[in-house]
Design a protein around this motif. Sequence first.
Motif, mmCIF file in Angstrom:
data_model
loop_
_atom_site.group_PDB
_atom_site.id
_atom_site.type_symbol
_atom_site.label_atom_id
_atom_site.label_comp_id
_atom_site.label_asym_id
_atom_site.label_seq_id
_atom_site.Cartn_x
_atom_site.Cartn_y
_atom_site.Cartn_z
ATOM 1 N N GLU A 75 0.852 -1.189 0.000
ATOM 2 C CA GLU A 75 0.000 0.000 0.000
ATOM 3 C C GLU A 75 0.884 1.234 0.000
ATOM 4 N N PRO A 76 0.613 2.180 -0.896
ATOM 5 C CA PRO A 76 1.536 3.303 -1.069
ATOM 6 C C PRO A 76 1.425 4.368 0.021
ATOM 7 N N GLU A 77 2.508 5.103 0.197
ATOM 8 C CA GLU A 77 2.469 6.308 1.021
ATOM 9 C C GLU A 77 1.891 7.423 0.147
ATOM 10 N N ILE A 78 0.860 8.075 0.645
ATOM 11 C CA ILE A 78 0.200 9.131 -0.120
ATOM 12 C C ILE A 78 0.487 10.487 0.509
ATOM 13 N N ILE A 79 0.935 11.428 -0.299
ATOM 14 C CA ILE A 79 1.217 12.783 0.146
ATOM 15 C C ILE A 79 0.190 13.720 -0.458
ATOM 16 N N HIS A 80 -0.570 14.427 0.389
ATOM 17 C CA HIS A 80 -1.541 15.388 -0.110
ATOM 18 C C HIS A 80 -0.916 16.783 -0.157
ATOM 19 N N TYR A 81 -1.292 17.555 -1.165
ATOM 20 C CA TYR A 81 -0.727 18.890 -1.318
ATOM 21 C C TYR A 81 -1.774 19.836 -1.892
#
Length: 407
Positions: A289-295
């Motif tokens: 499961e990926p690491e998700i970065i919100h911006y």
Amino acid sequence: MASMVVVQHKQPSSTILSSSLSDFNGARLTASVQPKGALRVTASSSKKILIMGGTRFIGLFLSRLLVKEGHQVTLFTRGKAPIAQQLPGEPDSEFSDFASKILHLKGDRKDFDFVKSSLSAEGFDVVYDINGREADEVEPILDALPNLEQYIYCSSAGVYLKSDYLPHFETDAVDPKSRHKGKLETESLLASRDVNWTSIRPVYIYGPLNYNPVEEWFFHRLKAGRPIPIPNSGMQVTQLGHVKDLATAFIKVLGNEKASKEVFNISGEKYVTFDGLAKACAKAGGFPEPEIIHYNPKEFDFGKKKPFPFRDQVNKLALNLINEAQNGMLIDSLSDDHYVSIVYDECSISLPRLRRQRVCSRLKPEFDLVEGLTDSYNLDFGRGTFRKEADFSTDDIILGKSLVLQS
């Protein structure tokens, strides 16, 4: 499922060229009892069919189905790409059979005089217009084929006006300033002419050989073990449709009386969030499961580069799942391009109001999202093939600022 009968066609005129074989990869197609992922074929009377385009993505799968049904199929292209391209996993015998039957008419569709003369000389029963963008490109085709039985047009869900009221139906308002306004004008032209037409409006299409960086964008980052940057909350909702389901939809409207002078929304059944799509791609490719970065996109200047493959808006498509007691339902879930809002504005586009009617027995998509993404990964990216090299430059800008904020 009816068995397929091979129809012997008369020898085509000299303007039609036999296809050339090529070394390419794509997806297994069969016509009998089919496992998931095989394109489904139904029986129909043989037609002389012209596909405008047909050497990329949708056309590759559609042309297979049409040939397997026994139709005489000609691709109209500029000849820059091989006419017959072997799909990933396609047996050599099936490819050879297809390549021996597919025909080619070489030309530029913007050369209107050539289009008129060549098409009128050949005469076609049905036209599938896969790559038409402007109405003036379609008019010469209609002029050349006065006895045309059906004009099946690939439009786009990108024509619709953004709205806070979701999901959208075909009768909702279109955006006359849409970047796809040429497709709206084409539909208006078709509606104004004495021609039997059907318009298919797909959403984001995905699947093997996709030239749009939809799933490929995620696969590149997952393979590299990188975080996935997603704008804002990641809870924006969209829809996708598999290319093989879209090809099936194109086949279902062929010769279908209830598809006459109608527009159909085509997509997968389920909505998915941007975050959910990243996770579905990971599952499809067997990645963690990926690491998700919100911006916040407003905090960055990416120049002309596109940091994310989807528009940052909520889009939902109504698939006309109308109760049968209401005499209802057009084509149920299936699949191109962007967004998922569907809308029509009768004032600006002059299209007839759609009748709620059954086009065929309930047409269900073969793939759910994870299954479809798995099919795409296994037959394309997972084999080391893709359309665009990975570019993480915008990711690095986002991640660099995120690291500063975290510290």
